[in-house]
Scaffold this active site. Structure first.
Site, mmCIF file in Angstrom:
data_model
loop_
_atom_site.group_PDB
_atom_site.id
_atom_site.type_symbol
_atom_site.label_atom_id
_atom_site.label_comp_id
_atom_site.label_asym_id
_atom_site.label_seq_id
_atom_site.Cartn_x
_atom_site.Cartn_y
_atom_site.Cartn_z
ATOM 1 N N TYR A 142 0.773 -1.239 0.213
ATOM 2 C CA TYR A 142 0.133 -0.011 0.025
ATOM 3 C C TYR A 142 0.918 1.410 -0.101
ATOM 4 O O TYR A 142 0.440 2.578 -0.540
ATOM 5 C CB TYR A 142 -0.984 0.095 1.350
ATOM 6 C CG TYR A 142 -2.288 -0.701 1.265
ATOM 7 C CD1 TYR A 142 -2.351 -2.011 0.720
ATOM 8 C CD2 TYR A 142 -3.412 0.181 1.560
ATOM 9 C CE1 TYR A 142 -3.465 -2.505 0.590
ATOM 10 C CE2 TYR A 142 -4.619 -0.538 1.420
ATOM 11 C CZ TYR A 142 -4.702 -2.052 0.835
ATOM 12 O OH TYR A 142 -5.849 -2.421 0.721
ATOM 13 N N LYS A 192 3.348 -15.273 2.344
ATOM 14 C CA LYS A 192 3.460 -15.941 1.033
ATOM 15 C C LYS A 192 4.936 -16.243 0.586
ATOM 16 O O LYS A 192 5.436 -15.926 -0.219
ATOM 17 C CB LYS A 192 2.892 -14.943 -0.319
ATOM 18 C CG LYS A 192 2.776 -15.878 -1.538
ATOM 19 C CD LYS A 192 1.717 -16.857 -1.582
ATOM 20 C CE LYS A 192 1.801 -17.812 -2.907
ATOM 21 N NZ LYS A 192 0.996 -18.731 -2.816
ATOM 22 N N ASP A 225 -2.901 -18.049 0.364
ATOM 23 C CA ASP A 225 -3.821 -19.019 -0.462
ATOM 24 C C ASP A 225 -4.660 -19.946 0.546
ATOM 25 O O ASP A 225 -5.719 -20.041 0.482
ATOM 26 C CB ASP A 225 -3.346 -19.377 -1.799
ATOM 27 C CG ASP A 225 -2.041 -20.244 -1.456
ATOM 28 O OD1 ASP A 225 -1.584 -20.034 -0.274
ATOM 29 O OD2 ASP A 225 -1.734 -20.637 -2.594
ATOM 30 N N ASP A 249 -6.305 -6.890 4.207
ATOM 31 C CA ASP A 249 -7.301 -6.404 3.485
ATOM 32 C C ASP A 249 -8.298 -7.426 2.945
ATOM 33 O O ASP A 249 -9.453 -7.439 3.086
ATOM 34 C CB ASP A 249 -6.855 -5.277 2.298
ATOM 35 C CG ASP A 249 -7.972 -4.702 1.535
ATOM 36 O OD1 ASP A 249 -9.061 -4.159 2.228
ATOM 37 O OD2 ASP A 249 -8.148 -4.684 0.350
ATOM 38 N N ASP A 253 -12.020 -8.953 4.573
ATOM 39 C CA ASP A 253 -13.454 -8.957 4.086
ATOM 40 C C ASP A 253 -14.168 -10.348 4.158
ATOM 41 O O ASP A 253 -15.170 -10.477 4.303
ATOM 42 C CB ASP A 253 -13.485 -8.222 2.691
ATOM 43 C CG ASP A 253 -13.699 -7.024 2.434
ATOM 44 O OD1 ASP A 253 -13.312 -6.030 3.583
ATOM 45 O OD2 ASP A 253 -14.152 -6.446 1.399
HETATM 46 C C1 IPM Z 1 -10.340 -1.245 4.117
HETATM 47 C C2 IPM Z 1 -10.699 -0.493 2.711
HETATM 48 C C3 IPM Z 1 -9.537 0.260 2.342
HETATM 49 C C4 IPM Z 1 -8.418 -0.444 2.359
HETATM 50 C C5 IPM Z 1 -9.807 1.055 1.174
HETATM 51 C C6 IPM Z 1 -10.986 1.914 1.332
HETATM 52 C C7 IPM Z 1 -8.467 2.088 0.906
HETATM 53 O O1 IPM Z 1 -10.796 -1.408 1.876
HETATM 54 O O2 IPM Z 1 -10.198 -0.573 5.185
HETATM 55 O O3 IPM Z 1 -10.409 -2.512 4.299
HETATM 56 O O4 IPM Z 1 -7.991 -0.884 1.236
HETATM 57 O O5 IPM Z 1 -7.417 -0.609 3.419
HETATM 58 MG MG MG Z 2 -10.849 -3.677 2.801
#
Ligand code: IPM
Ligand code: MG
Length: 360
Positions: A142, A192, A225, A249, A253
């Site tokens: 990032y 990884k 993975d 990240d 999710d």
């Molecule tokens: C998160 C989001 C952010 C990230 C984006 C909005 C920049 O997806 O907080 O997980 O990638 O960190």
């Molecule tokens: Mg995210």
């Protein structure tokens, strides 16, 4: 009376709606528990681009630095996707994280009993899941340089750099190990290392810290993975998942969906000192913005993390979490969680139920 300064960043999309609910609950819980919250609302993301041309105005960052804790709802909207990168809402968020030195992102996933059937996974797979993703937040791909676009041999080449310094790995690994000591005693470090040099360094540092300082923690390593697969195959095996910025990240999710909806998960971003940033892990959901459809619970649970970690107000934090549990147990649901036999509510009405549960 103890008084705390909270910077509120409602941001974009559903952000203002869920912020209003969180604020209502914070007001109620603070007066009940004998402390005062003074809010400073600041523009951030698309809202700040509209107001000032910048996704993170200096005044917003300064207000955050001067406060005891920061509560952010969500930022981003497709209408800004074509702006140059430095003008995009997401760049503002990255600037906020690095500007406040928030290298540790904690994303707990605890399955709420009354939501077990809201998950797309089977009951026996998710019942009892209680894990936390510890994501490195101010380094890795990032933030790595060099990055950009070059033209070479008649082609265009885009590139980023995934890089970590030893000290960046050490400090986030320490957060992971400390949490493991307070929780179930297990840490799984995700990398990884079979392909990436940066991951090999990650693994070596985590190993070294384990041997030197945390020999009683049960440490394992997993390739990312495989971790993605294990999270849906057998999520109960995990206690603390330690990982880098990009992998965290993606995995967070995925882990969020174990709970049935991404609208349920809070997060805390912390640095070595200074205020923490508390935010739901979901985005700004522009498709349902201003329609009173958003689930405010991840935001309310983020406010609870703010109270617990940011202000050390444990009882008030627990009270907010309990109101979420109660409302769900009573069968109230926003659209994202709606199931047969439950009562559908909009964002505002859900806020009112949460308030009633808090008072009750
Ligand atoms: C998160 C989001 C952010 C990230 C984006 C909005 C920049 O997806 O907080 O997980 O990638 O960190
Ligand atoms: Mg995210």
């Amino acid at each position: 009376m103890t008084s705390y300064r909270i910077t509120l960043l409602p941001g974009d999309g559903i952000g203002p709606e869920i912020t209003a609910v969180a604020r209502q609950l914070l007001d109620a819980v603070s007066s009940k528990h004998g402390f005062e919250l003074v809010y400073d609302e600041q523009p951030m993301g698309g809202a700040a681009i509209e107001a000032t041309g910048e996704p993170l105005p200096t005044s917003t960052l300064e207000a955050c630095k001067a406060s005891d804790a920061v509560l952010l709802a969500a930022i981003g909207s497709p209408q800004y996707d074509n702006l140059p990168r430095e003008k995009r809402p997401e760049t503002g968020l990255l600037g906020l994280r690095s500007g406040l030195g928030l290298f540790a992102n904690l994303r707990p996933v605890k399955i709420i009993a009354s939501l077990v059937d809201a998950s797309t996974l089977k009951r026996e797979v998710i019942e009892g899941v209680d894990l936390i993703v510890v994501r490195e937040l101010t380094g890795g791909v990032y933030f790595g340089t060099p990055k950009g676009r070059i033209e070479a041999d008649g082609h265009v080449r885009g590139f980023n750099t995934m890089a970590y310094f030893d000290y960046e790995i050490d400090r986030i690994a320490k957060v992971g190990f400390d949490l493991a000591m307070q929780r179930g005693g297990k840490l799984c470090s995700v990398d990884k290392a079979n392909v990436l040099d940066v991951s090999q360094l990650w693994r070596d540092r985590v190993e070294a810290l384990h041997t030197a300082s945390y020999p009683t923690v049960e440490l394992s390593h997993m390739y990312v993975d495989n971790a993605a697969m294990q999270l849906v195959r057998a999520p109960k095996q995990f206690d603390v998942l330690l990982t880098s910025n990009l992998f965290g990240d993606i995995l967070s999710d995925e882990a969020a969906m174990l709970s049935g909806s991404i609208g349920m998960l809070p997060s805390a971003s912390l640095g070595a000192e200074g205020p923490g940033l508390f935010e739901p892990i979901h985005g700004s959901a522009p498709d349902i913005a201003r329609q009173d459809k958003a689930n405010p619970m991840a935001m309310v649970l983020s406010a609870a993390m703010l109270l617990r970690i940011g202000l050390q107000q444990e009882q008030a934090a627990a009270a907010l979490e309990q109101s979420v549990d109660r409302v769900l147990a009573a069968g109230y649901r926003t659209g994202d969680l709606m199931a047969e036999g439950c009562t559908p509510l909009g964002c505002r009405a859900m806020g009112d139920q949460l308030l009633a549960a808090l008072e009750g």
